[in-house]
Design a protein around this motif. Structure first.
Motif, PDB file in Angstrom:
ATOM      1  N   LEU A   1     -78.354 -68.365 101.078  1.00 24.61           N
ATOM      2  CA  LEU A   1     -78.757 -68.490 102.480  1.00 24.61           C
ATOM      3  C   LEU A   1     -80.124 -67.862 102.690  1.00 24.61           C
ATOM      4  O   LEU A   1     -80.995 -68.442 103.347  1.00 24.61           O
ATOM      5  CB  LEU A   1     -77.706 -67.819 103.373  1.00 24.61           C
ATOM      6  CG  LEU A   1     -78.056 -67.566 104.836  1.00 24.61           C
ATOM      7  CD1 LEU A   1     -78.158 -68.873 105.591  1.00 24.61           C
ATOM      8  CD2 LEU A   1     -77.018 -66.674 105.499  1.00 24.61           C
TER       9      LEU A   1
ATOM     10  N   ALA B   1     -74.409 -76.474 103.671  1.00 20.98           N
ATOM     11  CA  ALA B   1     -75.793 -76.337 104.095  1.00 20.98           C
ATOM     12  C   ALA B   1     -76.377 -77.605 104.699  1.00 20.98           C
ATOM     13  O   ALA B   1     -77.287 -77.536 105.512  1.00 20.98           O
ATOM     14  CB  ALA B   1     -76.658 -75.885 102.916  1.00 20.98           C
TER      15      ALA B   1
ATOM     16  N   GLY C   1     -72.995 -71.469 103.625  1.00 24.98           N
ATOM     17  CA  GLY C   1     -73.935 -72.576 103.700  1.00 24.98           C
ATOM     18  C   GLY C   1     -74.100 -73.095 105.113  1.00 24.98           C
ATOM     19  O   GLY C   1     -75.196 -73.452 105.532  1.00 24.98           O
TER      20      GLY C   1
ATOM     21  N   VAL D   1     -76.889 -71.920 107.257  1.00 24.05           N
ATOM     22  CA  VAL D   1     -78.273 -72.374 107.050  1.00 24.05           C
ATOM     23  C   VAL D   1     -78.709 -73.309 108.181  1.00 24.05           C
ATOM     24  O   VAL D   1     -79.661 -73.004 108.904  1.00 24.05           O
ATOM     25  CB  VAL D   1     -78.456 -73.037 105.670  1.00 24.05           C
ATOM     26  CG1 VAL D   1     -79.862 -73.574 105.526  1.00 24.05           C
ATOM     27  CG2 VAL D   1     -78.171 -72.037 104.563  1.00 24.05           C
TER      28      VAL D   1
END
Lengths: 519, 177
Positions: free
Chosen positions: A128, A265, A313, A316
């Motif tokens: 991250l 992400a 994720g 993000v």
């Protein structure tokens, strides 16, 4: 790199005694409620949103981050000891985890889940730190039209990919978008969907909606079909793992992390898919394939790691773009908005201290979790025995408190009841909750982006597809939406065993299996 | 769409139930909501925005259309035997029918609390609310529930007052607290 310096500064903030205490409170609360039946991390953060009215933003967000990770871990405890996954991402954990527990290996299952979560959470947080600034750098160059495209992608992906039924996902999404419309239109000054009700001019408070859908809806749903018999809890001792368990766990942890983080992400991800992919992979690679279905430790280690890495994720796009893709991150974003921060890449520039303290607290929270969870597992297991009437009365009590304290007006309580009934209906008719929440939060942001883009292009639709980036995103949108049309053309291997049509379906097919096991 | 998958899931879950037509209620709700959004949007004017620039209307129209379209698609799905995946949970017994009586009483208790919270004050009203909900949800003793609720409501009252600086309505206990 400047980011490392900022991260160290973040650690300085997060390690202040007060913030450390908030992180600890968050982790404990998160685990406790993750374990508690009926309460997920999203509901916890929603119930605690009122605290944002008084707490300093950094402290509140650090606490919420603790809840975020803690809740993920607590959910796996419930899955392993009760065989009833609290949320879709722990379905796979329950498959092998509960079998392990039943054959007397609950301690090992809990350990590999805890340590795997720690490993994946830590690696995920490192990724991250690396990925978020990169995404910010890309994001600051994006036009309004690009943003709109990304938001459309997030909305559609959450709706079309994650749920079991696409049409029900879209129903939920459009209800959410309609709710998001309520209030004064900032650009034209017109009141939309307020029906002359003064309290609706500012829109419906996201706290009220989140609490109603998650907490009240769940309490009503349980009330409507209460389980008469007590559920069976597998007893557990102090978690530990033998040498063989370690040997069989560490690779699945790493592979699970590798699956989980990327899926979290991208603004179209989620935790279900990577946990399932991890499960399938581990079964294929295991030296003990015969144990799968009977309690293979790899089948807990991998998916749990994938689950946590995906949680990291998800932060993000949540932090870098202002686009959350799971319910907890969505509520986290709502907290940011209620503080008056504008979510998106500028957050990193305007509030670097806040963002980096939050990220640093993820590392701290992860470590705290490991330290807490291994010795305290038997205590958490006791929480599973809390009397249900008090548990759900408590949920309704705090839901009422949260919604009322937001504006101190009883009007919000009527809204709470109305949306709670909606939440009940959605659970009864299998409408997924997530698209609604994401729709309420992202809908208005997306509309603003679109209208700004079109204003810049003076009303020409070309403003929405001004550069290659948005064209690519729309291409992905088409791929996502058209997925069922070409799914059959994909090699059966992608879907795992017995040539099942696709990974999304497979997760659901796994459910009846574990339900049978439950009986 | 789920049309191919849903019947299979249903077949494994329970011995072949008939189509769940109560789901059409959801379609009606979606249609009604779509109509409301449409009607409301039609009353809007361009507002402060110049002509030619996107005003407040297009997005609600899209949402209204989406609501109507999903209502139709859902109706088709339901008539073809599709059903949603009812949410499972630790404390939910999916084989049981809906307990309307319990839900109704719970809603009444909730409504009573909304009506009373500013008259009686948070502490009294919420304590009774907690006790009554616990009782409705299967708790044994109403009084014990109210006692637990009173502890909770007192704690939250003082927590909000002293720590968060929000004063919940004191009501009948004004001056006592």
């Amino acid at each position: 790199m400047g980011d490392i310096g900022l991260l160290i500064g973040g650690f300085g903030d997060a390690l202040s005694p007060a913030n450390l205490a908030f992180a600890a409170i968050g982790v404990v609360l998160g685990t406790a409620v993750g374990v508690l039946p009926g309460i997920g991390p999203a509901m916890t953060v929603a119930l605690l949103l009122p605290l944002t009215y008084a707490l300093e933003p950094t402290s509140a967000l650090i606490m919420f981050a603790g809840i975020y990770y803690g809740g993920m871990y607590g959910g796996s405890t419930t899955a392993i000891l009760l065989n009833t996954p609290g949320e879709s991402s722990s379905v796979v954990t329950a498959l092998e985890g509960n079998k392990m527990a039943r054959s007397g290996r609950a301690a090992q299952a809990l350990s590999t889940a805890a340590i795997g979560s720690f490993v994946a959470g830590t690696i995920g947080s490192v990724l991250l730190v690396a990925a978020a600034p990169l995404m910010v750098r890309v994001a600051v160059g994006l036009s309004e039209g690009d943003y709109f495209a990304l938001m459309v992608l997030a909305l559609l992906a959450v709706t079309a990919v994650l749920g079991a039924s696409r049409v029900r996902g879209f129903a939920s999404l459009f209800i959410g978008l309609a709710v998001g419309l309520v209030g004064l239109d900032a650009i034209s000054g017109q009141a939309r969907l307020t029906f002359g009700v003064l309290q609706l001019i500012d829109g419906i408070d996201i706290v009220v909606i989140a609490v109603a859908i998650f907490a009240v809806g769940e309490a009503l749903w349980v009330a409507s079909r209460m389980r008469r018999t007590a559920v069976e809890v597998v007893p557990v001792g102090r978690p530990w793992m033998g040498r063989e368990d370690w040997k069989r766990s560490w690779k699945p942890w790493l592979r699970g992390t590798a699956f989980g983080f990327p899926f979290g992400a991208v603004p179209a991800g989620g935790a279900e898919l990577p946990t399932f992919l991890s499960y399938v992979t581990e079964r294929k690679l295991s030296k003990h394939p015969e144990e799968f279905g009977k309690g293979a430790i790899e089948g807990v280690a991998g998916p749990e790691a994938a689950n946590n890495a995906s949680a990291a994720g998800t932060l993000v796009p949540t932090l870098a773009l202002g686009i959350p893709t799971n319910a907890t991150a969505a509520v986290l974003l709502a907290a940011l908005i209620s503080y008056g921060f504008q979510p998106g890449p500028l957050l990193f520039q305007r509030e670097p201290d806040l963002v980096w303290a939050l990220i640093a607290s993820l590392f701290i929270g992860n470590l705290l979790l490991l330290v807490l969870n291994l010795p305290l597992a038997p205590v958490w297991a006791k929480l599973l025995r809390i009397p249900r009437p008090y548990l759900y009365a408590g949920i309704l009590f705090f839901a009422t408190l949260g919604a009322y304290a937001a504006n101190l007006q009883t009007f919000d309580l009527w809204l709470l009841l109305a949306f709670g009934v909606l939440g009940l209906a959605m659970r009864r008719f299998g409408l997924p909750v997530l698209p609604l929440i994401i729709g309420v939060i992202i809908g208005p942001l997306a509309e603003e982006r679109m209208r700004t883009a079109l204003t810049i292009s003076q009303g020409s639709w070309s403003g929405l597809v001004a550069d290659p980036f948005s064209v690519v995103v729309y291409a992905v949108v088409v791929l996502v939406v058209a997925f069922p049309l070409y799914r059959r053309l994909l090699p059966a291997r992608l879907g795992g065993r017995r040539g099942r049509p696709g990974p999304v379906l497979d997760v659901r097919d796994a459910r009846p299996e574990h339900e049978e096991a439950h009986r | 769409m789920s049309a191919t998958a849903a019947p299979r899931a249903a077949a494994t879950r329970a011995p072949r139930r008939r189509r769940d037509l109560s789901q059409l209620g959801v379609c009606v709700l979606l249609l009604a909501l779509g109509a409301v959004v449409f009607a409301d949007t039609a009353t809007l004017s361009q507002g402060l925005v110049d002509e030619g620039v996107v005003g407040p209307r297009p997005v609600p129209y899209v949402v209204a259309a989406g609501l109507v379209l999903t209502a139709v698609a859902l109706a088709v799905d339901v008539l073809r035997g599709g059903r949603g995946q009812v949410e499972d949970g630790e404390d939910v017994d999916l084989s049981a029918g809906t307990d309307w009586a319990r839900l109704g009483v719970l809603a009444l208790v909730f409504a009573a609390n909304v009506l009373l919270v500013e008259r009686l004050g948070w502490v009294v009203s919420a304590a009774v609310f907690f006790g009554a909900t616990a009782k409705v949800l299967g708790g044994r003793s109403l009084l014990r529930g109210i006692a637990v609720g009173a502890v909770l409501s007192l704690l939250t009252f003082y927590f909000f007052w002293t720590v968060l600086g929000i004063q919940l309505p004191p009501g009948v206990l004004d001056g006592v607290l």
